[in-house]
Design a protein around this motif. Sequence first.
Motif, PDB file in Angstrom:
ATOM      1  N   ILE A 187       0.860  -1.196   0.000  1.00  0.00           N
ATOM      2  CA  ILE A 187       0.000   0.000   0.000  1.00  0.00           C
ATOM      3  C   ILE A 187       0.889   1.236   0.000  1.00  0.00           C
ATOM      4  O   ILE A 187       1.753   1.396   0.871  1.00  0.00           O
ATOM      5  CB  ILE A 187      -0.941   0.016   1.216  1.00  0.00           C
ATOM      6  CG1 ILE A 187      -1.930  -1.159   1.134  1.00  0.00           C
ATOM      7  CG2 ILE A 187      -1.698   1.342   1.283  1.00  0.00           C
ATOM      8  CD1 ILE A 187      -2.837  -1.263   2.344  1.00  0.00           C
ATOM      9  N   LEU A 188       0.673   2.105  -1.002  1.00  0.00           N
ATOM     10  CA  LEU A 188       1.377   3.391  -1.088  1.00  0.00           C
ATOM     11  C   LEU A 188       0.436   4.474  -0.592  1.00  0.00           C
ATOM     12  O   LEU A 188      -0.713   4.571  -1.030  1.00  0.00           O
ATOM     13  CB  LEU A 188       1.780   3.672  -2.540  1.00  0.00           C
ATOM     14  CG  LEU A 188       2.267   5.097  -2.840  1.00  0.00           C
ATOM     15  CD1 LEU A 188       3.607   5.368  -2.167  1.00  0.00           C
ATOM     16  CD2 LEU A 188       2.357   5.328  -4.341  1.00  0.00           C
ATOM     17  N   ARG A 189       0.958   5.320   0.333  1.00  0.00           N
ATOM     18  CA  ARG A 189       0.128   6.387   0.909  1.00  0.00           C
ATOM     19  C   ARG A 189       1.005   7.608   1.169  1.00  0.00           C
ATOM     20  O   ARG A 189       2.124   7.487   1.674  1.00  0.00           O
ATOM     21  CB  ARG A 189      -0.503   5.907   2.210  1.00  0.00           C
ATOM     22  CG  ARG A 189      -1.469   6.872   2.846  1.00  0.00           C
ATOM     23  CD  ARG A 189      -1.977   6.381   4.185  1.00  0.00           C
ATOM     24  NE  ARG A 189      -2.796   5.194   4.082  1.00  0.00           N
ATOM     25  CZ  ARG A 189      -2.421   3.996   4.504  1.00  0.00           C
ATOM     26  NH1 ARG A 189      -1.204   3.827   5.022  1.00  0.00           N
ATOM     27  NH2 ARG A 189      -3.225   2.959   4.392  1.00  0.00           N
ATOM     28  N   GLY A 190       0.516   8.776   0.812  1.00  0.00           N
ATOM     29  CA  GLY A 190       1.240  10.006   1.112  1.00  0.00           C
ATOM     30  C   GLY A 190       1.099  10.373   2.578  1.00  0.00           C
ATOM     31  O   GLY A 190       0.038  10.175   3.183  1.00  0.00           O
ATOM     32  N   PHE A 259       6.198   9.967   1.682  1.00  0.00           N
ATOM     33  CA  PHE A 259       5.180   8.924   1.581  1.00  0.00           C
ATOM     34  C   PHE A 259       5.651   7.705   2.341  1.00  0.00           C
ATOM     35  O   PHE A 259       6.798   7.617   2.784  1.00  0.00           O
ATOM     36  CB  PHE A 259       4.895   8.577   0.124  1.00  0.00           C
ATOM     37  CG  PHE A 259       6.099   8.091  -0.649  1.00  0.00           C
ATOM     38  CD1 PHE A 259       6.499   6.765  -0.605  1.00  0.00           C
ATOM     39  CD2 PHE A 259       6.842   8.976  -1.419  1.00  0.00           C
ATOM     40  CE1 PHE A 259       7.606   6.326  -1.305  1.00  0.00           C
ATOM     41  CE2 PHE A 259       7.945   8.543  -2.127  1.00  0.00           C
ATOM     42  CZ  PHE A 259       8.332   7.211  -2.074  1.00  0.00           C
ATOM     43  N   ASN A 260       4.764   6.759   2.483  1.00  0.00           N
ATOM     44  CA  ASN A 260       5.109   5.496   3.138  1.00  0.00           C
ATOM     45  C   ASN A 260       4.527   4.347   2.348  1.00  0.00           C
ATOM     46  O   ASN A 260       3.519   4.500   1.642  1.00  0.00           O
ATOM     47  CB  ASN A 260       4.629   5.460   4.595  1.00  0.00           C
ATOM     48  CG  ASN A 260       3.121   5.537   4.697  1.00  0.00           C
ATOM     49  OD1 ASN A 260       2.418   4.543   4.546  1.00  0.00           O
ATOM     50  ND2 ASN A 260       2.600   6.752   4.961  1.00  0.00           N
ATOM     51  N   VAL A 261       5.182   3.205   2.444  1.00  0.00           N
ATOM     52  CA  VAL A 261       4.669   1.973   1.840  1.00  0.00           C
ATOM     53  C   VAL A 261       4.566   0.917   2.937  1.00  0.00           C
ATOM     54  O   VAL A 261       5.472   0.763   3.758  1.00  0.00           O
ATOM     55  CB  VAL A 261       5.574   1.473   0.694  1.00  0.00           C
ATOM     56  CG1 VAL A 261       5.466   2.394  -0.502  1.00  0.00           C
ATOM     57  CG2 VAL A 261       7.015   1.340   1.128  1.00  0.00           C
ATOM     58  N   THR A 262       3.421   0.237   2.951  1.00  0.00           N
ATOM     59  CA  THR A 262       3.198  -0.832   3.924  1.00  0.00           C
ATOM     60  C   THR A 262       3.146  -2.151   3.174  1.00  0.00           C
ATOM     61  O   THR A 262       2.340  -2.324   2.254  1.00  0.00           O
ATOM     62  CB  THR A 262       1.898  -0.622   4.708  1.00  0.00           C
ATOM     63  OG1 THR A 262       1.987   0.611   5.425  1.00  0.00           O
ATOM     64  CG2 THR A 262       1.662  -1.761   5.683  1.00  0.00           C
ATOM     65  N   ILE A 263       4.029  -3.049   3.561  1.00  0.00           N
ATOM     66  CA  ILE A 263       4.119  -4.363   2.917  1.00  0.00           C
ATOM     67  C   ILE A 263       3.384  -5.366   3.792  1.00  0.00           C
ATOM     68  O   ILE A 263       3.657  -5.465   5.002  1.00  0.00           O
ATOM     69  CB  ILE A 263       5.592  -4.791   2.721  1.00  0.00           C
ATOM     70  CG1 ILE A 263       6.286  -3.844   1.728  1.00  0.00           C
ATOM     71  CG2 ILE A 263       5.667  -6.223   2.201  1.00  0.00           C
ATOM     72  CD1 ILE A 263       7.007  -2.703   2.394  1.00  0.00           C
ATOM     73  N   ALA A 264       2.454  -6.095   3.200  1.00  0.00           N
ATOM     74  CA  ALA A 264       1.701  -7.120   3.935  1.00  0.00           C
ATOM     75  C   ALA A 264       2.113  -8.495   3.455  1.00  0.00           C
ATOM     76  O   ALA A 264       2.397  -8.696   2.266  1.00  0.00           O
ATOM     77  CB  ALA A 264       0.201  -6.924   3.742  1.00  0.00           C
ATOM     78  N   THR A 270       2.840  -7.229   8.865  1.00  0.00           N
ATOM     79  CA  THR A 270       3.092  -6.048   8.044  1.00  0.00           C
ATOM     80  C   THR A 270       4.459  -5.455   8.358  1.00  0.00           C
ATOM     81  O   THR A 270       5.070  -5.736   9.401  1.00  0.00           O
ATOM     82  CB  THR A 270       2.021  -4.966   8.284  1.00  0.00           C
ATOM     83  OG1 THR A 270       2.062  -4.570   9.664  1.00  0.00           O
ATOM     84  CG2 THR A 270       0.639  -5.477   7.925  1.00  0.00           C
ATOM     85  N   PHE A 271       4.913  -4.620   7.432  1.00  0.00           N
ATOM     86  CA  PHE A 271       6.161  -3.876   7.596  1.00  0.00           C
ATOM     87  C   PHE A 271       5.998  -2.564   6.837  1.00  0.00           C
ATOM     88  O   PHE A 271       5.491  -2.552   5.713  1.00  0.00           O
ATOM     89  CB  PHE A 271       7.355  -4.654   7.034  1.00  0.00           C
ATOM     90  CG  PHE A 271       8.646  -3.895   7.063  1.00  0.00           C
ATOM     91  CD1 PHE A 271       9.398  -3.817   8.234  1.00  0.00           C
ATOM     92  CD2 PHE A 271       9.102  -3.222   5.941  1.00  0.00           C
ATOM     93  CE1 PHE A 271      10.592  -3.111   8.264  1.00  0.00           C
ATOM     94  CE2 PHE A 271      10.291  -2.523   5.962  1.00  0.00           C
ATOM     95  CZ  PHE A 271      11.041  -2.458   7.124  1.00  0.00           C
ATOM     96  N   THR A 272       6.384  -1.444   7.465  1.00  0.00           N
ATOM     97  CA  THR A 272       6.222  -0.131   6.851  1.00  0.00           C
ATOM     98  C   THR A 272       7.574   0.533   6.646  1.00  0.00           C
ATOM     99  O   THR A 272       8.414   0.553   7.559  1.00  0.00           O
ATOM    100  CB  THR A 272       5.332   0.774   7.712  1.00  0.00           C
ATOM    101  OG1 THR A 272       4.050   0.170   7.861  1.00  0.00           O
ATOM    102  CG2 THR A 272       5.162   2.140   7.062  1.00  0.00           C
ATOM    103  N   GLN A 273       7.780   1.060   5.461  1.00  0.00           N
ATOM    104  CA  GLN A 273       8.965   1.847   5.116  1.00  0.00           C
ATOM    105  C   GLN A 273       8.471   3.235   4.703  1.00  0.00           C
ATOM    106  O   GLN A 273       7.537   3.354   3.902  1.00  0.00           O
ATOM    107  CB  GLN A 273       9.732   1.202   3.956  1.00  0.00           C
ATOM    108  CG  GLN A 273      10.989   1.932   3.552  1.00  0.00           C
ATOM    109  CD  GLN A 273      12.168   1.605   4.462  1.00  0.00           C
ATOM    110  OE1 GLN A 273      11.990   0.981   5.502  1.00  0.00           O
ATOM    111  NE2 GLN A 273      13.348   2.027   4.076  1.00  0.00           N
TER     112      GLN A 273
END
Length: 843
Positions: A187-190, A259-264, A270-273
């Motif tokens: 998931i890409l989110r600003g 922005f951030n990306v959340t990897i599921a 989950t993991f967020t960068q």
Amino acid sequence: MKFHSLLLGLLSALAFSCTVSEIDPADGPEGYSSPEPEVFYVSIDDQPGAETKVYADEQLRVLWNHDDRISIFNKTAYNREYSFQGNDGDNSGAIKAVGSAPSGTVPSLDPELVYAVYPYQESTSISTSGAISFDIPATQYYKENSFGLGANIMLSATDGNKLRFKNVGGYLALKMYGSNVKVSSIILRGNSDEVLAGPSTIQMAGDTTKVLIDGSASTASKQIRLYCETPVELGSSSSPNDCKVFWIVVPPVEFTNGFNVTIATPDGKTFTQSTSKSFTIRRSAVTRLSPFEVKPSGSFKASVSKVTSTRPISDNKKIGGSKNKEYVATFDRDTISIMLPTVTDLSNNVALSYVHTGDKILINGQEVRNGDVLKATGQKATLMVCKGDAEKRYTLKVTNTGLPVVRIETSDYFTLAQLESYKNSLQNNDGEDLRVWLPEAKKEFVTISIEKADGTPGMKNGTLSVADTKIKGRGNYTWTWDKKPYALKFDKKIEVLGMPAHKRWILLANWRDRTLLRNDAAFWLSREAADMPYTVRGQFVELEINGVHRGNYYLCEQIKIDTGRVNITEIDYGDLGLQNTEEHTGGYLMEIDSYFDEVNKFHSSEFGLNYMFKEPDEEKLTKTDSLYMSKYINDLEKIIKSESGVRTHKYDSLLDVDSAIKFMLLNELTGNRDFFQGNPHYGPHSTYLYKDAGKKLFMGPIWDFDYETFIPKKYYPKDSYWDPDDYKWRGFDNPGYYYYWLCYDSDFVQRIKDLWAELKTNSKDAFGTYIDEMVEKIGLSQEFDEEMWPFHNEKNRNDNHDFSLSSYEKAIETMKSSFSSKVTWMDNKIKNLGTTSPTFKYD
């Protein structure tokens, strides 16, 4: 969608582009001379470091996919759908219109301009200024080393038929690695909640492309989800050859606070960068993050606890009516399985409801709500329950009973209520047969499709529609029952479920058969054990009419003259009609039946049997035909009632002896009461015979075994044809039919013994094995059928003598044990079979 390794090495952190020149007509398809109406040629005007459409080769040319879909707007077309006509990997080529033009008002556009949008969306529209209204999707699909099909939006506004596309968005390339980590979605989110997807206005002005997303729309999204249909396993190190690259297409936007990306992961972790640095995504530009390691953590407590589907099934309390049944899924760890009898594919209007503890449910990456019809194909899908940025993934499996599905749809002008409006009568007050072929007018139509259990077509020629199919009720006594049989008639011969092509087919209901297997078992005996010249072929199916499941049916061949069925020559009447003589040009299909309800028929002279012509039908059969066959039958019967005719085997010149004996043995072995009706006043039911030009009379094929067959001896009343204390053969001992008289001939008796030995050897042990195999095949279907048509609740089944109140398993065991005991009984009878002493009428 794939990058070649050389291309990856050339990508920079910013954009670059190259121009593709306009296409001359000579660059069109081979043989091209001048533009055809509504034919355009497409190329790409600028290219990012990532591919624009499908993939880029080592020379960085942009290549198309065959059948790519594009929207066209011009002075005569409004969102007309076009498809790319070239091959995968072509740099340019023609596009042509698909189907008919959609309805819509063509705006007052510049008459010299053609506007084109990729990918095609049915909802795409355009204003008079050339502004495109387009829905930027919030879900994209992972493709190795590329973005997914349809993710990259392109726009063209050019003159003539040469379309040069420009990219609308930019590209974010994420490199990541992680030991023993699989990615199910990103998931890409600003960080400032920038709007990234939803209803948008896109306008091209020179080299500038403006994108405005309507953030107030209910479907606007502040995130883009990259969905991995199959979880992607990451490499364990940051080396270029070990990292995985995930591409996301992003509309031009400034992430003011990063922005951030959340990897599921599939197991719910989950993991967020994230980055707080301002980033601007530019059109046709590639933005790449440095490789980062994914270290999922946490546990995911949201889950799905129940999945159900409600579908209509036949209601036996109301003819033609239906009621809803709730089907409930079963769970096996991360697999959810739901059985829907008539569903062969998720595209078969599958609507599910869910009980879960997440925020939302996604099927193959698309959000669904309770009761939504799934937009998926195949028999499997990925179900994800999401809670925040975390998700739990399941495999959703829709299964069926394992049988093919026959679907019948009728028009608004005609329903099966017209077929089923009368329950206990075959005729109206004027004596008119109500079982007519419908539809009778072009405004009424029937559509039929047949699918195998795996969803593949069951008819070689696909689906028949409009007036290509007709249907009517069939049967005599069977038509008065609640679960009704039908006849189908196609307008051309079609191969069905691997059975030879023909126009005529039957849907048997087997309503009075607790086992559902009696007809099929009798056909198996005829084909495998007796080796009859022709035996009806059939397969068990699920029947669905107007969306309502009607239960288990037996789709089989109708007995007809045909090279694939009763293989005798059809009479060629010619233009003036043929007056048949003994040198007639074709054959006849006959039936002995006490209903005596065909137009062309006669009573035989010596035995008073009810002979009827099945083919040729009443529209073709001449009086000469009728006289010819009635004389043939009467001559045969006179020989059979003649002492010298039997003793000298004269009957053998008119009757095929082996087929006659096998026919009798099959009916005797199964205990078929229809064959053993009292003669001469009633005669047998459903007894078929046929005669080809210049050949003998053959007995068969066998037909109609669904009632009172394979029943134990003790269930026959003493005044019936099987007296438990002193049983007499209806075939051999009854003077009202042919066999008793023919048994005067010792050679005929010996032939009975020889053919019985073969039949016994071929069937005694194999029959039980076959029944077990068929029970395994139709077992699930039988359970659903029993629910719709409860066997023990029907009063008119009480005389069926086959454990109608017992379980299905008990009925099957009864069938097998009855057959076994009948084989033993017949073996003893035939060993001791001797000649008869009829009182002959003729010398």
